[in-house]
Design an enzyme around this catalytic site. Structure first.
Site, PDB file in Angstrom:
ATOM      1  N   ASP A   1       0.823  -1.197   0.000  1.00  0.00           N
ATOM      2  CA  ASP A   1       0.000   0.000   0.000  1.00  0.00           C
ATOM      3  C   ASP A   1       0.866   1.260   0.000  1.00  0.00           C
ATOM      4  O   ASP A   1       1.636   1.490   0.936  1.00  0.00           O
ATOM      5  CB  ASP A   1      -0.878  -0.044   1.256  1.00  0.00           C
ATOM      6  CG  ASP A   1      -1.950   1.011   1.220  1.00  0.00           C
ATOM      7  OD1 ASP A   1      -2.872   0.860   0.403  1.00  0.00           O
ATOM      8  OD2 ASP A   1      -1.857   1.978   1.990  1.00  0.00           O
TER       9      ASP A   1
ATOM     10  N   THR B   1      -3.256   5.114  -4.121  1.00  0.00           N
ATOM     11  CA  THR B   1      -2.217   5.885  -3.430  1.00  0.00           C
ATOM     12  C   THR B   1      -0.858   5.761  -4.124  1.00  0.00           C
ATOM     13  O   THR B   1      -0.094   6.714  -4.150  1.00  0.00           O
ATOM     14  CB  THR B   1      -2.077   5.453  -1.962  1.00  0.00           C
ATOM     15  OG1 THR B   1      -1.859   4.053  -1.901  1.00  0.00           O
ATOM     16  CG2 THR B   1      -3.320   5.784  -1.177  1.00  0.00           C
ATOM     17  N   THR B   2      -0.578   4.584  -4.676  1.00  0.00           N
ATOM     18  CA  THR B   2       0.699   4.429  -5.370  1.00  0.00           C
ATOM     19  C   THR B   2       0.664   5.247  -6.660  1.00  0.00           C
ATOM     20  O   THR B   2       1.612   5.978  -6.976  1.00  0.00           O
ATOM     21  CB  THR B   2       0.961   2.946  -5.701  1.00  0.00           C
ATOM     22  OG1 THR B   2       0.737   2.182  -4.522  1.00  0.00           O
ATOM     23  CG2 THR B   2       2.367   2.722  -6.177  1.00  0.00           C
TER      24      THR B   2
ATOM     25  N   ASP C   1      -9.092  -0.335   1.451  1.00  0.00           N
ATOM     26  CA  ASP C   1      -8.994   0.127   0.054  1.00  0.00           C
ATOM     27  C   ASP C   1     -10.253  -0.231  -0.720  1.00  0.00           C
ATOM     28  O   ASP C   1     -10.790   0.582  -1.465  1.00  0.00           O
ATOM     29  CB  ASP C   1      -7.797  -0.539  -0.655  1.00  0.00           C
ATOM     30  CG  ASP C   1      -6.473   0.161  -0.351  1.00  0.00           C
ATOM     31  OD1 ASP C   1      -6.463   1.016   0.550  1.00  0.00           O
ATOM     32  OD2 ASP C   1      -5.474  -0.153  -1.019  1.00  0.00           O
TER      33      ASP C   1
HETATM   34  P1  ADP Z   1      -2.694   1.996  -6.189  1.00  0.00           P
HETATM   35  O1  ADP Z   1      -2.154   2.165  -4.808  1.00  0.00           O
HETATM   36  O2  ADP Z   1      -2.358   3.165  -7.057  1.00  0.00           O
HETATM   37  O3  ADP Z   1      -4.126   1.619  -6.225  1.00  0.00           O
HETATM   38  P2  ADP Z   1      -2.185  -0.700  -7.008  1.00  0.00           P
HETATM   39  O4  ADP Z   1      -0.974  -1.477  -6.626  1.00  0.00           O
HETATM   40  O5  ADP Z   1      -3.481  -1.056  -6.414  1.00  0.00           O
HETATM   41  O6  ADP Z   1      -1.843   0.807  -6.786  1.00  0.00           O
HETATM   42  O7  ADP Z   1      -2.285  -0.796  -8.601  1.00  0.00           O
HETATM   43  C1  ADP Z   1      -3.285  -0.139  -9.322  1.00  0.00           C
HETATM   44  C2  ADP Z   1      -3.017  -0.240 -10.809  1.00  0.00           C
HETATM   45  O8  ADP Z   1      -3.008  -1.608 -11.216  1.00  0.00           O
HETATM   46  C3  ADP Z   1      -4.117   0.438 -11.589  1.00  0.00           C
HETATM   47  O9  ADP Z   1      -3.583   1.193 -12.627  1.00  0.00           O
HETATM   48  C4  ADP Z   1      -4.931  -0.729 -12.113  1.00  0.00           C
HETATM   49  O10 ADP Z   1      -5.613  -0.418 -13.302  1.00  0.00           O
HETATM   50  C5  ADP Z   1      -3.890  -1.783 -12.315  1.00  0.00           C
HETATM   51  N1  ADP Z   1      -4.467  -3.122 -12.284  1.00  0.00           N
HETATM   52  C6  ADP Z   1      -5.079  -3.721 -11.269  1.00  0.00           C
HETATM   53  N2  ADP Z   1      -5.513  -4.960 -11.601  1.00  0.00           N
HETATM   54  C7  ADP Z   1      -5.136  -5.151 -12.884  1.00  0.00           C
HETATM   55  C8  ADP Z   1      -5.280  -6.224 -13.817  1.00  0.00           C
HETATM   56  N3  ADP Z   1      -5.897  -7.346 -13.482  1.00  0.00           N
HETATM   57  N4  ADP Z   1      -4.788  -6.046 -15.050  1.00  0.00           N
HETATM   58  C9  ADP Z   1      -4.162  -4.913 -15.395  1.00  0.00           C
HETATM   59  N5  ADP Z   1      -3.992  -3.868 -14.556  1.00  0.00           N
HETATM   60  C10 ADP Z   1      -4.473  -3.975 -13.322  1.00  0.00           C
HETATM   61 MG    MG Z   2      -5.059  -0.067  -5.511  1.00  0.00          MG
END
Ligand code: ADP
Ligand code: MG
Length: 553
Positions: free
Chosen positions: A66, A99-100, A398
């Site tokens: 996170d 958040t990332t 989240d």
């Molecule tokens: P954040 O803290 O920004 O939410 P995450 O580690 O949750 O970071 O990653 C979010 C990113 O991963 C988003 O851009 C989302 O569209 C992408 N994402 C999540 N699941 C998938 C998936 N199954 N296929 C492609 N991209 C994905």
């Molecule tokens: Mg996320």
């Protein structure tokens, strides 16, 4: 350095040991710090992102994916790094997810700004261009968004799954169960305000955790889980069809606030005094019994004697319950919170199908469950050890944020970097229309957005440049706008088909916060630090804020 010549006389502005960075040096340093912070979280983005293990000075271990948590645990010192941490926190608070992404975006915006500054473009021009780009990006988001409502469970489940995607919280089946629980919880506590707007108060989705068991043991409770125990061993441990009284009353003799003293001079007087005390406490228990209550929760204490009488009347009692828990109990059971026992009547009582004390991992907890249409519910998180339950709790928070954002705003977009490509394309054509030097900033904004698909493909081990090129061309053809990074197939793929959905709000908040942070940081052209150099947080001229583990430039 902080000195001025004034009529031949030296004027010392800053205390000894203070340091100062001016103009381009200040900007360069700040940009480097922001980029370093973004670099530190970059590898965690997306389902193929890695986790980080953070160890505090006290030796506490946090394992997480996170963004907000990582930055918080890093304890950064540099003020610009703190701004970056704050945008992650704001993102977390406002929409609960992304958040990332927001930190990566802010880092890229600043990196792009750095290039423009090097080309001699003034920061205010960059800021103006970024503002225009952010506004246009918001409009484009709306154009590409699709509608979703609380009754559209399949879509919400996909949003939940994507939000949990990168978190290490059990297998797909467990994640799907958790997603369903969150949707159920949001549905339960959702309300409409006077103007008909949907509101979801997260306070009323209690996320209670206890290490032990497995994440798949995580349970939805139609009511409230109170981390307390029943006060007296003689009281019932379980009560079906409970009639619940919620009190803000001490079932104790009033403690005299003043110095008044009661003089007792004989054993008879002592006897009489104790008798009187007992009869007052018995009177309190009687009032509760007469109201018809079978279970009471009070914010205050309960005297041993009062406990005894309550136990004799077969009433279950819990004392020193947190005010916030009492409020949740009130929303779940529909009991009114009573501040004087004289006011307590049967219509103040609430209802729960079952109130029961259970031993969980060696500790007693009270389950107030099977409430009818509760406006406050609980998700009880379990997991093998502290680290696992903590990360599960963060993931669930989240998901609550993501699902709430989706239903409150009613819109979602496709993820996997697809929406970012759309935004970048639109911004590039917008830049052409804008002209002037601002267009250069708008183009940099477009590049910054593409860092999301780029990072996703990198984490999947794909060639980032190839992927971007493919995606850009896909998006130019009709129906291609849903193409993004298919991290599981290591290719570009249809995110609509893959069900990679994300709330519009999460994207909009990220764009707004990132561009705002970039603006704040770019406006700074003078850094004055009067902190002692020995303190570690000080600022050696020319470079600072090291030790961040990112790709400092
Ligand atoms: P954040 O803290 O920004 O939410 P995450 O580690 O949750 O970071 O990653 C979010 C990113 O991963 C988003 O851009 C989302 O569209 C992408 N994402 C999540 N699941 C998938 C998936 N199954 N296929 C492609 N991209 C994905
Ligand atoms: Mg996320």
């Amino acid at each position: 350095m902080a000195e001025n010549q004034l009529g031949g006389q030296q004027v010392v502005l800053l205390p000894e040991g203070a340091s100062r960075l001016l103009g381009r040096d200040a900007q360069r340093t700040n940009i480097a710090v922001a980029v370093a912070v973004a670099g530190a979280v970059k590898t965690t983005l997306g389902p193929k992102g890695m986790d980080k293990m953070m160890v505090s000075d006290l030796g506490d271990v946090v394992i997480t994916n996170d963004g907000a948590t990582i930055l918080q645990e890093m304890n950064v010192e540099h003020p610009v790094a703190k701004i970056m941490v704050n945008i992650a926190k704001t993102q977390d608070k406002e929409v609960g997810d992304g958040t990332t992404s927001v930190v990566i975006l802010a880092g890229e915006l600043l990196k792009g700004a750095g290039d423009l500054l090097d080309q001699g473009i003034h920061p205010t021009t960059v800021i103006k261009g970024y503002k225009m780009a952010a506004t246009r990006a918001s409009e484009v988001l709306e154009e590409f968004a699709k509608k979703v409502s609380i009754s559209d469970e399949p879509t919400l489940e996909k949003i939940a799954m994507v939000s949990m995607g990168s978190k290490n919280v059990g297998d797909e089946k467990t994640k799907s169960e958790l997603g369903k629980m969150v949707i159920k919880a949001v549905k339960q506590v959702m309300e409409k305000d006077a103007s008909g707007k949907t509101i979801v108060d997260h306070d009323f989705i209690k996320v209670e955790k206890k290490a032990g068991g497995n994440v798949s043991d995580t349970a939805f409770i139609s009511g409230v889980l109170v981390d307390k125990e029943i006060t007296h061993p003689g009281m019932p441990k379980s009560m079906a069809n409970a009639k619940i009284a919620l009190l803000d009353v001490a079932l104790e003799m009033e403690k005299t606030e003043t110095d008044a003293r009661i003089e007792i001079t004989s054993p008879e007087q002592m006897q009489a005094f104790l008798k009187q005390e007992e009869s007052i406490l018995k009177g309190m228990a009687d009032k509760i019994r007469k109201s018809g209550a079978t279970v009471i929760f009070t914010q205050k204490g309960i005297d041993d004697v009062a406990q005894h009488f309550l136990a004799k009347a077969g009433i279950m009692a819990v004392r020193r319950v947190k005010k916030s828990d009492i409020e949740k109990l009130s929303r779940a059971t529909k009991a009114k919170i009573v501040t004087s026992l004289d006011d307590l009547g049967s219509d103040d009582l609430g209802h729960a199908g079952l109130v029961e004390e259970r031993k969980i991992s060696g500790e007693q907890m009270i389950f107030v469950e099977r409430c009818k249409d509760p406006k406050s519910v609980t998700i009880f998180v379990r997991g093998g050890n502290e680290q696992v339950v903590d990360e599960a709790e963060r993931s669930i928070t989240d998901v609550i944020g993501a699902v709430t954002s989706a239903v409150v705003n009613g819109k979602y977009v496709t993820g996997g970097g697809s929406i970012e490509i759309d935004l970048a394309n639109e911004l590039r054509s917008y830049a052409g229309n804008v002209g002037g030097r601002e267009q250069l900033a708008i183009q940099k904004f477009a590049d910054a957005l593409e860092a999301i698909p780029k990072t996703l493909s990198e984490s999947a081990g794909m060639d980032a440049i190839d992927t971007l090129v493919q995606l850009r061309s896909r998006h130019k053809s009709k129906g291609g706008e849903v193409y993004g990074v298919d991290i599981f197939k290591n290719s570009v793929g249809d995110m609509n088909k893959n069900g990679v959905f994300e709330p519009l709000m999460v994207k909009r908040q990220a764009i707004d916060s990132a561009s705002e942070a970039a603006e704040i940081i770019l406006r700074i052209d003078d850094i004055i630090s009067s902190r002692g150099k020995s303190k570690g947080g000080g600022m050696p001229p020319g470079g600072m804020g090291g030790g961040m583990g990112g790709d400092m430039e």
